[in-house]
Design a protein around this motif. Structure first.
Motif, PDB file in Angstrom:
ATOM      1  N   VAL A 129      -0.539   1.447   0.116  1.00 55.04           N
ATOM      2  CA  VAL A 129      -1.351   2.272  -0.876  1.00 55.04           C
ATOM      3  C   VAL A 129      -2.315   1.513  -1.784  1.00 55.04           C
ATOM      4  CG1 VAL A 129      -1.145   3.961  -2.573  1.00 55.04           C
ATOM      5  CG2 VAL A 129       0.551   3.983  -0.971  1.00 55.04           C
TER       6      VAL A 129
ATOM      7  N   ASN B 233     -11.882   2.716   6.371  1.00 51.37           N
ATOM      8  CA  ASN B 233     -10.508   2.215   6.219  1.00 51.37           C
ATOM      9  C   ASN B 233     -10.518   0.831   5.462  1.00 51.37           C
ATOM     10  OD1 ASN B 233     -11.257   0.568   8.078  1.00 51.37           O
ATOM     11  ND2 ASN B 233      -9.663   0.769   9.258  1.00 51.37           N
TER      12      ASN B 233
ATOM     13  N   ARG C 110      -2.780   1.884   4.375  1.00 52.31           N
ATOM     14  CA  ARG C 110      -2.645   2.935   5.071  1.00 52.31           C
ATOM     15  C   ARG C 110      -3.252   4.300   4.467  1.00 52.31           C
ATOM     16  NH1 ARG C 110       1.563   3.069   8.549  1.00 52.31           N
ATOM     17  NH2 ARG C 110       2.259   4.898   7.720  1.00 52.31           N
ATOM     18  N   ARG C 111      -2.937   4.039   2.908  1.00 55.88           N
ATOM     19  CA  ARG C 111      -3.637   5.323   2.310  1.00 55.88           C
ATOM     20  C   ARG C 111      -4.344   4.818   1.092  1.00 55.88           C
ATOM     21  NH1 ARG C 111      -1.918   7.291   6.301  1.00 55.88           N
ATOM     22  NH2 ARG C 111      -0.407   9.080   6.510  1.00 55.88           N
TER      23      ARG C 111
ATOM     24  N   ARG D 298      -5.846  15.913  -0.041  1.00 54.69           N
ATOM     25  CA  ARG D 298      -6.749  14.946   1.079  1.00 54.69           C
ATOM     26  C   ARG D 298      -8.141  15.154   0.921  1.00 54.69           C
ATOM     27  NH1 ARG D 298      -3.022  16.618   5.935  1.00 54.69           N
ATOM     28  NH2 ARG D 298      -3.923  18.762   5.396  1.00 54.69           N
TER      29      ARG D 298
ATOM     30  N   ARG E  78      -7.038   9.982   5.467  1.00 53.16           N
ATOM     31  CA  ARG E  78      -6.380   8.738   4.965  1.00 53.16           C
ATOM     32  C   ARG E  78      -6.438   8.738   3.267  1.00 53.16           C
ATOM     33  NH1 ARG E  78      -7.262   3.853   8.574  1.00 53.16           N
ATOM     34  NH2 ARG E  78      -5.625   3.012   7.169  1.00 53.16           N
TER      35      ARG E  78
ATOM     36  N   PHE F 158      -6.841  10.032  -0.329  1.00 51.72           N
ATOM     37  CA  PHE F 158      -6.823  11.192  -1.517  1.00 51.72           C
ATOM     38  C   PHE F 158      -7.528  11.053  -2.444  1.00 51.72           C
ATOM     39  CE2 PHE F 158      -3.038  10.934   1.239  1.00 51.72           C
ATOM     40  CZ  PHE F 158      -2.358  12.096   1.257  1.00 51.72           C
TER      41      PHE F 158
ATOM     42  N   ALA G 141       2.180  11.290   0.831  1.00 48.74           N
ATOM     43  CA  ALA G 141       2.054   9.973   1.485  1.00 48.74           C
ATOM     44  C   ALA G 141       3.431   9.240   1.816  1.00 48.74           C
ATOM     45  CB  ALA G 141       1.074   9.274   0.527  1.00 48.74           C
TER      46      ALA G 141
END
Length: 481
Positions: A14, A129, A141-142, A302, A307, A309, A335
């Motif tokens: 995260v 990303n 990942r998030r 989201r 991916r 937030f 998540a």
């Protein structure tokens, strides 16, 4: 050398941008669940709430309340009607002392102790990303965008050039303003107006509409009277024209339906709304949809890039610290636990920290009529409460908005410590608790909380003391030995 090789690669579960209330809560939750977390903040840890919002404003209000007791105590037969001595430099120390006391809870050291990697940098997305922060190129990942909001300066010609005070600068004052002109009659503007007036400043409020537009009209009417009684000058449905700075202060013209008023002030404070911090972050490169109101999110918070937030003020919804914490919980459930948690504002509370406080949860009467049509409205006034009478604080009321069958849709309380009383009704709405449970609870006497029990009981009075009940009691009395 390629562009990628100039940065140090960093990967995590995260990555959170913004260490205000929302970002800190999300970081703490994720880290304590074992996630590898990177937290990025280019300014002060704790964000707006700690440094320029809730904490300093409520600290100033506490000083103003203490000053007000000098004159207010006379109604209880205590003291002489002497003006309090205001040491504004000491008030400044008090405000920043409170910030310092709370700051360790939001500090880099505390979050590093949780295992969070904290970067004191700006951040910018470079793809869907990846983002860059300082010397790092971060993949996660998030991602969470929790960059908050800032004060808006209205498009009044000449106003921005004056460099008016906002919540970001007003708490740096070490001298009391002689005359504070406040642009905006919402919660922040009114809280600052009452506080500075009680601390001895002359105060004028000007608003393009009416004060407290999101609250019940009865609440706005009561507060309007309180402010004017305390000496605040209030211009509603008014325009600010031609503000100018002079050697002796600020001049402006205020235009109302009744005519024009020339005004001179020493300081000007803008409290006319906030805008989301979405600039210069590369949101377009990340495939994130946004506009001037903030980042667009679904009911799971989201963004258009699933991916990523967005939580807190930047998500374009209600702008409250408690909502920031609530959003962080929604993120963690989605998540970290993979649960489809969704936001639900049906029991959203808010409090305007005036004296008396204005607290609300759920729907207003106007909102409820649009959605539900016919309603049952109960209004109980403070002057029927014994505790309020003992303290000579009888201004205020509780207003219940109910369906015809008695389901609670919304509640407003105007009273001292109304913010402490509204949580009961938030629980009633969120858990769909029957009104009869509040009516039958045992409330300690004498307390302001009895007002809630009295209002709930009022719904049942027509049936309880009606013709059928009286007939039944008459029959029972005849049958009883």
């Amino acid at each position: 050398m390629s562009a990628h090789s100039t940065y140090e690669a960093l990967s995590c579960d995260v990555c959170i941008i913004g260490a205000g209330s929302a970002g800190l809560s999300a970081a703490a939750g994720a880290a304590q669940l074992g996630a590898k977390v990177v937290l990025i903040e280019r300014a002060a840890m704790g964000g707006d709430c700690l440094n320029t919002g809730c904490v300093p404003s409520k600290s100033l209000i506490a000083s103003a309340h203490a000053a007000h007791t000098f004159t207010a105590s006379m109604r209880l037969g205590v003291g002489e009607a002497l003006a309090p001595k205001i040491d504004f430099e000491a008030i400044h120390r008090h405000i920043h002392g409170v910030i310092s006391e709370i700051a360790p809870h939001d500090s880099v050291e505390r979050f590093q102790g949780m295992g969070v990697k904290v970067l004191r940098e700006g951040a910018r997305f470079v793809s869907s990303n990846e983002l860059i922060a300082g010397r790092y190129r971060i993949q996660a990942r998030r991602f969470v965008v929790a960059t908050g909001s800032r004060a808006v300066v209205p498009p009044v010609p000449g106003l921005r050039e004056l460099e008016p005070l906002t919540n970001e600068t007003v708490f740096d004052l070490v001298e009391r303003p002689d005359h504070l002109l406040i642009v905006g009659g919402g919660p922040i503007g009114l809280e600052m107006a009452q506080a500075f007036r009680r601390l001895g400043s002359a105060v004028t409020i000007v608003d393009v509409a009416q004060i407290l537009p999101r609250d019940e009209p009865e609440a706005a009417d009561l507060i309007r009277g309180v402010l004017r009684k305390e000496g605040t000058t209030l211009f509603e449905n008014a325009k600010l024209i031609d503000p100018q700075r002079h050697d002796t202060g600020i001049s402006a013209t205020i235009e109302t339906a009744a005519g024009r008023h020339e005004l001179g002030a020493s300081h000007i404070l803008v409290a006319a709304g906030r805008e989301a911090n979405v600039q210069d972050m590369g949101l377009e490169l990340a495939g994130i949809d946004f506009d001037e109101k903030g980042i667009k999110v679904d009911d799971r918070l989201r963004t258009s890039n699933a991916r990523i937030f967005a939580i807190g003020d930047v998500a374009g919804g209600p702008q409250f610290t408690h909502i920031a914490g609530y959003h962080a919980g929604i993120f963690v459930r989605n998540a970290m636990f993979g649960l489809p948690a969704k936001v639900d504002y049906a029991a959203l509370p808010w409090v305007t920290y005036l004296d008396p406080e204005v607290a609300h949860v759920g729907l207003t009467e106007a909102e409820a009529r649009k959605r539900h049509g016919e309603l049952h409205v109960i209004l109980e006034r403070m002057d029927d409460n014994d505790r309020a009478q003992t303290e000579r604080r009888t201004e205020g009321f509780i207003k219940l908005i109910l369906t015809r069958r008695g389901r609670v849709l919304g509640v407003t309380i105007v009273a001292p410590h109304a913010g402490e009383m509204i949580s009961l009704w938030g629980l009633v709405i969120s858990e769909k608790i029957k009104l009869s449970a509040v009516a039958s609870m045992i409330a300690p006497y004498p307390t302001l909380s009895e007002l809630s029990k009295r209002a709930a009981s009022a719904y049942y009075k027509p049936k309880l003391f009606g013709r059928l009940s009286r007939a039944w009691v008459g029959l029972v009395q005849k049958l009883l030995p």
